[in-house]
Design a protein around this motif. Structure first.
Motif, PDB file in Angstrom:
ATOM      1  N   LYS A  91      -2.315  -0.463  11.039  1.00  0.00           N
ATOM      2  CA  LYS A  91      -2.874   0.719  11.701  1.00  0.00           C
ATOM      3  C   LYS A  91      -4.219   1.121  11.122  1.00  0.00           C
ATOM      4  O   LYS A  91      -5.025   1.753  11.790  1.00  0.00           O
ATOM      5  N   ALA A  92      -4.462   0.789   9.890  1.00  0.00           N
ATOM      6  CA  ALA A  92      -5.757   1.078   9.252  1.00  0.00           C
ATOM      7  C   ALA A  92      -6.279  -0.216   8.652  1.00  0.00           C
ATOM      8  O   ALA A  92      -6.179  -0.425   7.453  1.00  0.00           O
ATOM      9  N   PRO A  93      -6.804  -1.115   9.492  1.00  0.00           N
ATOM     10  CA  PRO A  93      -7.081  -2.476   9.009  1.00  0.00           C
ATOM     11  C   PRO A  93      -8.333  -2.586   8.152  1.00  0.00           C
ATOM     12  O   PRO A  93      -9.201  -3.387   8.400  1.00  0.00           O
ATOM     13  N   ALA A  94      -8.416  -1.776   7.117  1.00  0.00           N
ATOM     14  CA  ALA A  94      -9.542  -1.881   6.190  1.00  0.00           C
ATOM     15  C   ALA A  94      -9.049  -2.329   4.828  1.00  0.00           C
ATOM     16  O   ALA A  94      -9.273  -1.690   3.819  1.00  0.00           O
ATOM     17  N   THR A  95      -8.316  -3.458   4.847  1.00  0.00           N
ATOM     18  CA  THR A  95      -7.760  -3.954   3.583  1.00  0.00           C
ATOM     19  C   THR A  95      -8.754  -4.881   2.896  1.00  0.00           C
ATOM     20  O   THR A  95      -9.570  -5.504   3.560  1.00  0.00           O
ATOM     21  N   ALA A 107       1.341   0.169   7.953  1.00  0.00           N
ATOM     22  CA  ALA A 107       0.188   1.010   7.598  1.00  0.00           C
ATOM     23  C   ALA A 107      -1.083   0.169   7.584  1.00  0.00           C
ATOM     24  O   ALA A 107      -2.145   0.614   8.037  1.00  0.00           O
ATOM     25  N   ALA A 108      -0.972  -1.062   7.081  1.00  0.00           N
ATOM     26  CA  ALA A 108      -2.152  -1.946   7.014  1.00  0.00           C
ATOM     27  C   ALA A 108      -2.657  -2.284   8.420  1.00  0.00           C
ATOM     28  O   ALA A 108      -3.858  -2.345   8.659  1.00  0.00           O
ATOM     29  N   ASN A 136       0.806  -1.227   0.000  1.00  0.00           N
ATOM     30  CA  ASN A 136       0.000   0.000   0.000  1.00  0.00           C
ATOM     31  C   ASN A 136       0.842   1.282   0.000  1.00  0.00           C
ATOM     32  O   ASN A 136       0.315   2.361  -0.234  1.00  0.00           O
TER      33      ASN A 136
END
Lengths: 84, 234
Positions: free
Chosen positions: B229-233, B226-227, B128
């Motif tokens: 910390k923003a776990p909306a993958t 980053a993934a 990402n």
């Protein structure tokens, strides 16, 4: 007198269509020696000494060993025979 | 973000991975011995490069039966991030977390060099921080790196955009001359269909510090961060 223990002779070969650069190199070498060789496919050969048990059980076991560990079904085939 | 580096007998890039996480990312990291089966509390697992079990029989074949592997599978099934590098990628193939298999390099030579990687899919937890089409400079070092999959598997990989990295030239063109090992369609790295397991032959941990000549590998570790910390993958 003890009879000889059964031995499984296992052959693991690359599936058709899977590139075999080693086989190709050996074929080239044989051709360079003047032999007419159409194709060489290299594989693995294993000898397993087994416990003396009923043949059907041994066959099933060795097939399972081949599927689980000795070959990778994505790229390899296997065959074996148990002697004596 | 807590990382675990799985150590098999014969792993030899475990320290490199550990160092990148601890000293460069500055995140907590622990080694996980292959006989352990507890991977609780980790946010990501790294299967490092090396020669697990001497590469005997086939690369990764014997590592597959280490006690830790069942835990790694469960961890991946639960959505945890798993990164397999080089021998780690080979192990992921053998244990079935990724499709396909690894063949010996077409040249029959061990290749150890920097290669160019084209980022094919930046919508993964591992890429990402990259741009699609971007070229990363990352070293490879392997003898069995020719990725292989049957036609059906390859089509599925393409359809789901699971090919994440391809070997390319300096201009980012995926051409045969840029293929260092005979990998099918220059494939250098793939993810599973869910996207939380990445296997790649090149070594990002060897190019994550300025003094090592390239920082491109760090993008992969930073992406994981980053993934998490923003776990909306996807």
């Amino acid at each position: 007198m003890l009879s000889a223990l059964p031995t499984a002779k296992v052959y693991v070969t690359l599936k058709k269509g899977v590139l075999d650069p080693q086989g190709l190199t050996v074929q080239n070498a044989l051709e360079a020696l003047g032999y007419d060789v159409q194709e060489v496919r290299m594989g693995k050969y294993l000898e397993l000494t087994l416990a003396d048990r009923p043949r059907e059980e041994l066959e099933a076991d060795v097939a399972e060993m081949c599927e689980k560990l000795l070959s990778n079904p994505v790229i390899e085939d296997f065959r074996f025979n148990i002697e004596p | 973000m807590r990382f675990g580096v799985v150590v098999f007998p014969g792993s030899n890039n475990d320290h490199d991975c550990y160092r990148v996480v601890e000293d460069v990312l500055e995140e907590p990291v622990e080694y996980i011995w292959h006989q352990d089966s507890d991977v609780e509390g980790f946010d990501a697992l790294i299967l490092p490069g090396g020669f697990s079990y001497g590469d005997y029989l086939r690369t990764g074949a014997i590592a597959r039966f280490s006690p830790v592997v069942e835990s790694v599978k469960r961890f991946a099934d639960g959505g945890g991030l798993v990164l397999g590098i080089c021998n780690g990628f080979q192990i992921l193939l053998e244990i079935g977390l990724l499709p396909g298999a690894m063949l010996r390099n077409q040249s029959l030579k061990f290749v150890c060099q920097y290669v160019n990687l084209r980022v094919e899919n930046n919508e993964t937890p591992f890429t990402n921080q990259c741009v699609n089409g971007e070229v990363l400079r990352v070293p490879i070092a392997h003898n069995e790196g020719a990725y292989f999959a049957d036609q059906t598997t390859l089509e599925a990989l393409r359809a789901n955009q699971q090919v994440v990295f391809s070997y390319c030239d300096d201009a980012g063109r995926v051409v045969e001359e840029a293929n260092p090992n005979g990998a099918l369609e220059n494939i250098a790295g793939i993810v599973n269909d869910r996207g939380n397991v990445l296997g790649m032959m090149p070594h990002p941990e060897r190019c994550s510090e300025e003094m090592l000549g390239s920082l491109d590998g760090l993008k992969i570790f930073r992406s994981m961060l980053a993934a998490a910390k923003a776990p909306a993958t996807p």
